[in-house]
Design a protein around this motif. Structure first.
Motif, short mmCIF file in Angstrom:
data_model
loop_
_atom_site.label_atom_id
_atom_site.label_comp_id
_atom_site.label_asym_id
_atom_site.label_seq_id
_atom_site.Cartn_x
_atom_site.Cartn_y
_atom_site.Cartn_z
N THR A 94 0.83 -1.21 0.00
CA THR A 94 0.00 0.00 0.00
C THR A 94 0.86 1.25 0.00
O THR A 94 0.52 2.25 -0.65
CB THR A 94 -0.95 0.00 1.22
OG1 THR A 94 -1.49 -1.30 1.38
CG2 THR A 94 -2.07 0.98 1.02
N GLN A 142 0.27 3.77 -3.09
CA GLN A 142 -0.20 5.13 -2.82
C GLN A 142 0.84 6.17 -3.25
O GLN A 142 0.52 7.18 -3.87
CB GLN A 142 -0.50 5.29 -1.33
CG GLN A 142 -1.77 4.61 -0.88
CD GLN A 142 -3.01 5.35 -1.32
OE1 GLN A 142 -3.93 4.73 -1.85
NE2 GLN A 142 -3.06 6.64 -1.12
N GLN A 201 -8.95 9.06 -5.09
CA GLN A 201 -8.69 8.52 -3.75
C GLN A 201 -10.05 8.28 -3.12
O GLN A 201 -10.63 9.15 -2.49
CB GLN A 201 -7.86 9.51 -2.93
CG GLN A 201 -7.63 9.09 -1.50
CD GLN A 201 -6.73 7.87 -1.37
OE1 GLN A 201 -5.69 7.78 -2.01
NE2 GLN A 201 -7.12 6.93 -0.53
N TRP A 204 -6.03 2.16 -1.49
CA TRP A 204 -6.73 3.35 -0.96
C TRP A 204 -6.81 3.38 0.56
O TRP A 204 -7.66 4.03 1.13
CB TRP A 204 -8.16 3.41 -1.54
CG TRP A 204 -8.23 3.77 -2.97
CD1 TRP A 204 -7.42 4.63 -3.64
CD2 TRP A 204 -9.17 3.30 -3.93
NE1 TRP A 204 -7.79 4.74 -4.95
CE2 TRP A 204 -8.87 3.93 -5.16
CE3 TRP A 204 -10.25 2.42 -3.88
CZ2 TRP A 204 -9.60 3.71 -6.32
CZ3 TRP A 204 -10.97 2.19 -5.04
CH2 TRP A 204 -10.65 2.82 -6.24
N LEU A 220 -5.50 4.49 3.98
CA LEU A 220 -4.59 5.41 4.67
C LEU A 220 -4.50 5.12 6.17
O LEU A 220 -3.43 5.20 6.75
CB LEU A 220 -5.02 6.86 4.45
CG LEU A 220 -5.04 7.34 2.99
CD1 LEU A 220 -5.32 8.83 2.94
CD2 LEU A 220 -3.74 7.02 2.27
N GLY A 267 0.04 3.06 3.62
CA GLY A 267 -0.47 3.96 2.59
C GLY A 267 -0.48 5.41 3.02
O GLY A 267 -0.29 6.32 2.20
N THR A 288 1.68 8.19 0.98
CA THR A 288 1.02 9.41 0.51
C THR A 288 1.72 10.64 1.06
O THR A 288 1.97 11.62 0.34
CB THR A 288 -0.46 9.41 0.90
OG1 THR A 288 -1.10 8.26 0.35
CG2 THR A 288 -1.16 10.66 0.42
#
Length: 280
Positions: A2, A6, A25, A37, A39, A49, A53
């Motif tokens: 992830t 991301q 997103q 997707w 987080l 993630g 990001t």
């Protein structure tokens, strides 16, 4: 996975901003384990993630381009950068340096600028690593980035693409050698800092081994064990350390979220020997 996915999504937009149509997103968090997707989870625990990001969205950012094996600098500030130095180093699976490239460049405001193509290096292991760094003209580090790559690239099956929803892969990169990385025991020092209603944490992590410490993961648990202190805000996490490298990271959380339990620093990672220490 992830973290990588991301980061790649937001970096691709950053390099192609104002040409790319955007990023979807769809989900910030979810109530089940996920590799896309994702987080943070239902319990507010920040996931890989989130930090992928966070890395991609640095205001000034150095990044790798998977499509053409180049390095770019994305400047999301409104000030030009003069005389910045970009450096790239390639490492085999055994953490031995195999090649490098560097250059000095000017970067315009709100821009994406290619720095250089990476050199073609003979003798790379099937799974290898790339360290990127960006320094200003005075030598201060502005950005760093770390990638795990394969000499066998991903190949997308563009003929069977389904609109913007799905593009199947014809061939997959070979990253299986990551599973052969030797176990690493890190040197970890930590301390708590009173920040009023919040508690601050400062952690220094050093890799004393001759191997890569891959995807170092820090967490604060309630008295040790499975329950995380949440929400918690780390300056960085899921980072990698080359032999001899060290990194200082910080975190903060509400002191009342611990209840009557002690704060315990938990350290683990992809090839990291787990350890836990009560914070004082």
């Amino acid at each position: 996975m992830t973290y990588d996915g991301q980061r790649a999504m937001f970096e691709a937009y950053g390099r192609n901003k104002y040409t790319a149509t955007g990023v979807i997103q769809w989900m910030l968090n979810n109530s089940w384990p996920s590799l896309i997707w994702h987080l943070y989870d239902y319990y507010l625990v920040p996931a890989g993630g989130y930090f992928g990001t966070k890395k991609a969205m640095e205001p000034v950012h150095v990044q790798y381009s998977y499509d053409d094996n180049s390095v770019a600098v994305v400047n999301s500030s409104y000030e030009a950068l003069q005389g910045v130095k970009v450096s790239a180093k390639l490492y085999n699976l055994d953490a031995k340096e195999k090649g490098s490239q560097e250059g000095t460049m000017n970067v315009g405001p709100d821009s994406s600028t290619k720095a250089f193509d990476l050199p073609r290096v003979e003798g790379l292991s099937t799974t290898y690593f790339l360290r990127l760094q960006l320094h200003d003209s005075a030598g201060m580090q502005l950005s760093d980035n770390f990638y795990w790559l394969s000499t066998k690239p991903d190949v997308l099956d563009w003929k069977h693409k389904k609109d913007t929803v799905y593009t199947p892969q014809a061939e997959f990169a070979d990253l299986t050698s990551l599973n052969t990385l030797p176990a690493v025991h890190l040197d970890v020092k930590s301390k708590k800092e009173d920040q009023g209603s919040k508690t601050g944490v400062r952690v220094t992590v050093r890799n004393p081994s001759g191997s890569l410490a891959f995807m170092v993961h820090l967490r604060i648990s309630k008295g040790g064990g499975a329950e995380d202190v949440t929400p918690i805000f780390w300056s960085d996490n899921y980072f990698s350390l080359l032999p001899g490298e060290q990194r200082e990271v910080t975190a903060s959380y509400e002191a009342t979220d611990l209840g009557d339990k002690a704060a315990v620093l938990e350290v683990d990672g992809y090839n990291i020997a787990p350890q836990s220490t009560e914070m004082r």
